[in-house]
Design an enzyme around this catalytic site. Structure first.
Site, PDB file in Angstrom:
ATOM      1  N   ASP A  17     -21.076 132.571 -17.036  1.00 53.53           N
ATOM      2  CA  ASP A  17     -20.122 131.460 -17.117  1.00 53.53           C
ATOM      3  C   ASP A  17     -19.871 131.038 -18.565  1.00 53.53           C
ATOM      4  O   ASP A  17     -18.948 130.282 -18.845  1.00 53.53           O
ATOM      5  CB  ASP A  17     -20.652 130.276 -16.289  1.00 53.53           C
ATOM      6  CG  ASP A  17     -19.568 129.270 -15.965  1.00 53.53           C
ATOM      7  OD1 ASP A  17     -18.383 129.569 -16.226  1.00 53.53           O
ATOM      8  OD2 ASP A  17     -19.908 128.181 -15.461  1.00 53.53           O
ATOM      9  N   ARG A  24      -8.286 126.723 -13.476  1.00 56.29           N
ATOM     10  CA  ARG A  24      -7.005 127.386 -13.737  1.00 56.29           C
ATOM     11  C   ARG A  24      -6.488 127.007 -15.127  1.00 56.29           C
ATOM     12  O   ARG A  24      -5.604 127.665 -15.665  1.00 56.29           O
ATOM     13  CB  ARG A  24      -5.965 127.001 -12.680  1.00 56.29           C
ATOM     14  CG  ARG A  24      -5.546 125.521 -12.724  1.00 56.29           C
ATOM     15  CD  ARG A  24      -4.594 125.197 -11.584  1.00 56.29           C
ATOM     16  NE  ARG A  24      -4.137 123.824 -11.598  1.00 56.29           N
ATOM     17  CZ  ARG A  24      -4.815 122.774 -11.122  1.00 56.29           C
ATOM     18  NH1 ARG A  24      -6.019 122.954 -10.600  1.00 56.29           N
ATOM     19  NH2 ARG A  24      -4.324 121.557 -11.179  1.00 56.29           N
ATOM     20  N   ASP A  48     -11.509 130.652 -14.415  1.00 54.56           N
ATOM     21  CA  ASP A  48     -12.931 130.793 -14.692  1.00 54.56           C
ATOM     22  C   ASP A  48     -13.735 130.418 -13.454  1.00 54.56           C
ATOM     23  O   ASP A  48     -13.989 129.249 -13.191  1.00 54.56           O
ATOM     24  CB  ASP A  48     -13.317 129.888 -15.881  1.00 54.56           C
ATOM     25  CG  ASP A  48     -14.794 130.017 -16.233  1.00 54.56           C
ATOM     26  OD1 ASP A  48     -15.462 130.924 -15.697  1.00 54.56           O
ATOM     27  OD2 ASP A  48     -15.268 129.210 -17.061  1.00 54.56           O
ATOM     28  N   SER A  63     -22.612 134.208 -12.368  1.00 55.22           N
ATOM     29  CA  SER A  63     -23.194 132.851 -12.462  1.00 55.22           C
ATOM     30  C   SER A  63     -22.136 131.883 -11.939  1.00 55.22           C
ATOM     31  O   SER A  63     -21.616 131.040 -12.668  1.00 55.22           O
ATOM     32  CB  SER A  63     -23.544 132.511 -13.906  1.00 55.22           C
ATOM     33  OG  SER A  63     -24.178 133.587 -14.564  1.00 55.22           O
ATOM     34  N   LYS A  67     -19.649 129.234 -10.421  1.00 52.34           N
ATOM     35  CA  LYS A  67     -19.597 127.769 -10.507  1.00 52.34           C
ATOM     36  C   LYS A  67     -19.654 127.172  -9.098  1.00 52.34           C
ATOM     37  O   LYS A  67     -19.265 127.840  -8.130  1.00 52.34           O
ATOM     38  CB  LYS A  67     -18.258 127.349 -11.143  1.00 52.34           C
ATOM     39  CG  LYS A  67     -18.168 127.560 -12.635  1.00 52.34           C
ATOM     40  CD  LYS A  67     -16.827 127.055 -13.157  1.00 52.34           C
ATOM     41  CE  LYS A  67     -16.673 127.310 -14.639  1.00 52.34           C
ATOM     42  NZ  LYS A  67     -17.614 126.522 -15.462  1.00 52.34           N
ATOM     43  N   GLU A 109     -18.384 132.587 -20.785  1.00 54.10           N
ATOM     44  CA  GLU A 109     -17.518 133.745 -21.053  1.00 54.10           C
ATOM     45  C   GLU A 109     -16.532 133.504 -22.205  1.00 54.10           C
ATOM     46  O   GLU A 109     -16.093 134.443 -22.851  1.00 54.10           O
ATOM     47  CB  GLU A 109     -16.729 134.111 -19.778  1.00 54.10           C
ATOM     48  CG  GLU A 109     -15.436 133.322 -19.531  1.00 54.10           C
ATOM     49  CD  GLU A 109     -15.645 131.826 -19.319  1.00 54.10           C
ATOM     50  OE1 GLU A 109     -16.782 131.433 -18.993  1.00 54.10           O
ATOM     51  OE2 GLU A 109     -14.694 131.049 -19.487  1.00 54.10           O
ATOM     52  N   ARG A 138     -16.923 132.203 -25.145  1.00 55.82           N
ATOM     53  CA  ARG A 138     -17.432 132.628 -26.456  1.00 55.82           C
ATOM     54  C   ARG A 138     -17.425 134.153 -26.572  1.00 55.82           C
ATOM     55  O   ARG A 138     -17.342 134.686 -27.674  1.00 55.82           O
ATOM     56  CB  ARG A 138     -18.814 132.012 -26.697  1.00 55.82           C
ATOM     57  CG  ARG A 138     -19.872 132.431 -25.744  1.00 55.82           C
ATOM     58  CD  ARG A 138     -21.073 131.484 -25.751  1.00 55.82           C
ATOM     59  NE  ARG A 138     -20.826 130.265 -24.975  1.00 55.82           N
ATOM     60  CZ  ARG A 138     -21.705 129.283 -24.846  1.00 55.82           C
ATOM     61  NH1 ARG A 138     -22.885 129.353 -25.450  1.00 55.82           N
ATOM     62  NH2 ARG A 138     -21.420 128.219 -24.118  1.00 55.82           N
TER      63      ARG A 138
HETATM   64  N1  BES Z   1     -14.595 126.853 -19.035  1.00 55.57           N
HETATM   65  C1  BES Z   1     -15.911 126.377 -19.038  1.00 55.57           C
HETATM   66  C2  BES Z   1     -16.075 125.041 -19.748  1.00 55.57           C
HETATM   67  C3  BES Z   1     -15.350 123.860 -19.161  1.00 55.57           C
HETATM   68  C4  BES Z   1     -15.990 123.016 -18.288  1.00 55.57           C
HETATM   69  C5  BES Z   1     -14.066 123.560 -19.544  1.00 55.57           C
HETATM   70  C6  BES Z   1     -15.335 121.916 -17.783  1.00 55.57           C
HETATM   71  C7  BES Z   1     -13.419 122.465 -19.043  1.00 55.57           C
HETATM   72  C8  BES Z   1     -14.051 121.627 -18.164  1.00 55.57           C
HETATM   73  C9  BES Z   1     -16.823 127.379 -19.727  1.00 55.57           C
HETATM   74  O1  BES Z   1     -16.463 128.699 -19.590  1.00 55.57           O
HETATM   75  C10 BES Z   1     -18.167 127.235 -19.121  1.00 55.57           C
HETATM   76  O2  BES Z   1     -18.296 127.490 -17.978  1.00 55.57           O
HETATM   77  N2  BES Z   1     -19.146 126.829 -19.930  1.00 55.57           N
HETATM   78  C11 BES Z   1     -20.457 126.623 -19.460  1.00 55.57           C
HETATM   79  C12 BES Z   1     -21.407 127.118 -20.519  1.00 55.57           C
HETATM   80  C13 BES Z   1     -22.844 127.169 -20.083  1.00 55.57           C
HETATM   81  C14 BES Z   1     -23.025 128.206 -18.995  1.00 55.57           C
HETATM   82  C15 BES Z   1     -23.719 127.479 -21.263  1.00 55.57           C
HETATM   83  C16 BES Z   1     -20.647 125.135 -19.227  1.00 55.57           C
HETATM   84  O3  BES Z   1     -20.150 124.344 -20.000  1.00 55.57           O
HETATM   85  O4  BES Z   1     -21.292 124.781 -18.232  1.00 55.57           O
HETATM   86 ZN    ZN Z   2     -14.456 129.066 -19.315  1.00 56.74          ZN
HETATM   87 MG    MG Z   3     -17.224 129.614 -17.881  1.00 56.81          MG
END
Ligand code: BES
Ligand code: ZN
Ligand code: MG
Length: 518
Positions: free
Chosen positions: A363, A302, A286, A291, A293, A365, A367
């Site tokens: 990000d 990973r 991811d 958007s 990270k 993704e 859901r």
């Molecule tokens: N995979 C991430 C969530 C995540 C963050 C898992 C840290 C494990 C450790 C997820 O896809 C994500 O990026 N979520 C965003 C959502 C937001 C954009 C509404 C998040 O949590 O920042």
């Molecule tokens: Zn994710």
């Molecule tokens: Mg994400």
């Protein structure tokens, strides 16, 4: 219990064996056996060392020398601590005595786990690790009154992902031998190995575990149970025909082909009972997509297939245990990358159930891919539908690694999950599915839903769960947000640092409870 297949030269004492016997040094190394023995905390007023049954019988076999040496070696052994003694027994050159805490420690209401079991896991883990450092080839483990927990502690504690290092940091994993109840021991080994498989898949780099490699690995592991298991690795064309527009919108940002993995375990072929359906988020990397990270810590993404890893490992473990239950495991697998065809903020996509989604943050993704997978899951008319996903950073902010957040529409399923997690020590904590959060994802400028909440940061784990709920009609559904428990620093004493594989054992325990009709 103290005769194991290492007694080639038991007439002579261990260390001088090299000189006295004609065994090559390498062969000798293969004979090194360590022994882990438990001791409880002293109760008030008692003088005797409160050994476990196995430790007491060992102590008798060395004429009380273990008790003697232990008492002069320092203050009473604390819970989870370990002390090594050498040369007490010719078959066991090193003996690790481990502290189990108070005898009779049981369910702890405030901690939400079985303290006795956690104590056994932690103590055995400490002993096993110290003996591994001594390069023992075999490890015999005291069941400490709970063979399953002892086996879990041993199996989990020795795992380390170092397959890609030319020079491994830790000595090889010794062969484990349980004494006492063989069935309980074996069960614990399978539970531990299940979680270790999830850890390996999560820890492995994303260029090694692509969606295709993930699916192939699970297929291989399930090949041993081909009489009761079927595996489908659905390609992109299948997703297109299933109209999984939300999943496809994520996968098309990457060059790596997506896979929708579907496994069926038929442990109860004669039953007309509906299956337990498990769904796991399978983002093998991811990046956040457009958007994007921040760079720092992005490597941890990973493990964003932790949901798929724990769910698939649970199915494999259920098959290995021969649980009399039917399970369907589903894993939408793809990468979230910022390719030329990737989702752009503001894009609108259509999920399998026809609902339109405005993708304001690429990000969010998980859901999107789960929306389609959950829709598809309903075609199996599940008796219970459970999904696991490293879904939100907000879940980590809320609970950290203490417990998995559970969002569920079913008090019955909550009870089952809670009971299972108390037994495994993984812990779960119930979170809300209020309309309050639903409103924040259903008010979208362009579509039926928005993939981020209106007040973006507030209640992020809850708005994500509310979003998933829009794709669920099952009576018994639970969403497990496992982002907080994804990795372990030093919080869980029986896991080394790294990706945790939690809550694989809880999913297995849930399946076992449903199979037993508890
Ligand atoms: N995979 C991430 C969530 C995540 C963050 C898992 C840290 C494990 C450790 C997820 O896809 C994500 O990026 N979520 C965003 C959502 C937001 C954009 C509404 C998040 O949590 O920042
Ligand atoms: Zn994710
Ligand atoms: Mg994400």
């Amino acid at each position: 219990m103290y005769s194991i297949a290492v007694s080639a030269c038991t007439q002579c004492f261990w260390r001088p064996l090299v000189d006295r016997c004609n065994i090559a040094a390498k062969r000798l190394k293969e004979l090194f056996t360590g022994l882990v023995l438990g001791v409880y905390e002293k109760e008030n007023g008692s003088d005797a060392t409160p050994f476990t049954q196995a430790a007491a019988s060992f102590d008798r076999s060395v004429s009380g020398k273990l008790g003697e040496t232990l008492s002069i070696s320092g203050p009473p052994l604390k819970k989870g601590k370990c002390r090594i003694f050498y040369g007490l027994h010719q078959d066991f050159p090193s003996v690790a005595v481990v502290g189990l805490g108070g005898k009779g420690a049981g369910l702890c209401g405030s901690e939400n786990w079985e303290s006795g079991r956690e104590n056994v896991r932690a103590a055995v883990a400490a002993g096993c690790r110290q003996l591994q450092e001594l390069e023992v080839a075999h490890l015999e483990v005291d069941p400490c009154g709970d063979g399953q927990s002892a086996a879990e502690g041993a199996t989990l504690s020795l795992f380390e992902y170092d397959e890609l290092k030319s020079k491994r940091k830790t000595p090889p994993v010794p062969r484990l031998h349980g004494s006492g109840d063989a069935e309980a021991w074996q069960k614990g080994v399978l539970y531990g190995e299940g979680q270790n498989l999830a850890r390996r898949l999560m820890e492995a780099p994303a260029n090694h575990v692509t969606p295709t490699v993930f699916a192939d690995t699970i297929e291989q592991k399930l090949a041993a149970f081909s009489d009761r298991v079927t595996v489908h690795k659905r390609p992109q064309s299948w997703m297109e025909s299933e109209q999984m527009g939300a999943f496809l919108s994520v996968s098309k940002g990457s060059e790596e082909p997506p896979v929708f993995l579907e496994v069926h375990y038929t442990g109860n072929p004669n039953s007309s009972q509906a299956p337990l359906v498990l769904v796991g988020k399978g983002i093998t990397f991811d990046s956040g997509g457009i958007s994007l990270k921040p760079a720092s810590g992005m490597d941890a993404m990973r493990a964003d297939m932790g949901g798929a890893a724990t769910v698939c490992s649970a199915v494999i473990t259920a098959a290995a245990l021969g649980l009399p239950i039917n399970i369907v495991g589903l894993a939408p697998l793809c990468e979230n990358m910022p390719g030329g065809k990737a989702n752009k903020p503001g894009d609108v996509v259509r999920a399998k159930n026809g609902k339109t989604i405005q993708v304001d943050n690429t990000d969010a993704e998980g859901r999107l891919i789960l929306a389609d997978a959950l829709c598809y899951a309903h075609s199996f008319k599940p008796r219970a539908l459970v999904n696991a996903a490293t879904l939100t950073g907000a879940m980590d902010v809320a609970l950290g690694s203490a417990a998995t957040g559970v969002f569920t529409n079913s008090d019955w399923l909550w009870d089952e999950l809670h009971k299972a997690s108390v037994a495994t020590g993984d812990r779960v904590w119930r979170m809300p599915l209020f309309q309050h959060y639903t409103k924040q994802v259903t008010e979208s400028a362009l579509a039926d839903l928005n993939n981020v909440g209106k007040y973006s940061r507030s209640g992020g784990a809850c708005t994500a769960a509310a979003f998933l709920k829009e794709f669920v009609t099952a009576e018994h559904w639970a969403h497990l947000d496992i982002a907080g428990v994804m990795s372990n620093k030093d919080e869980v004493p029986y896991l080394r640092k790294g990706m945790s594989g939690r809550p694989t054992r809880t999913l297995v325990e849930l399946a076992a409870a449903l199979a037993a009709g508890l």
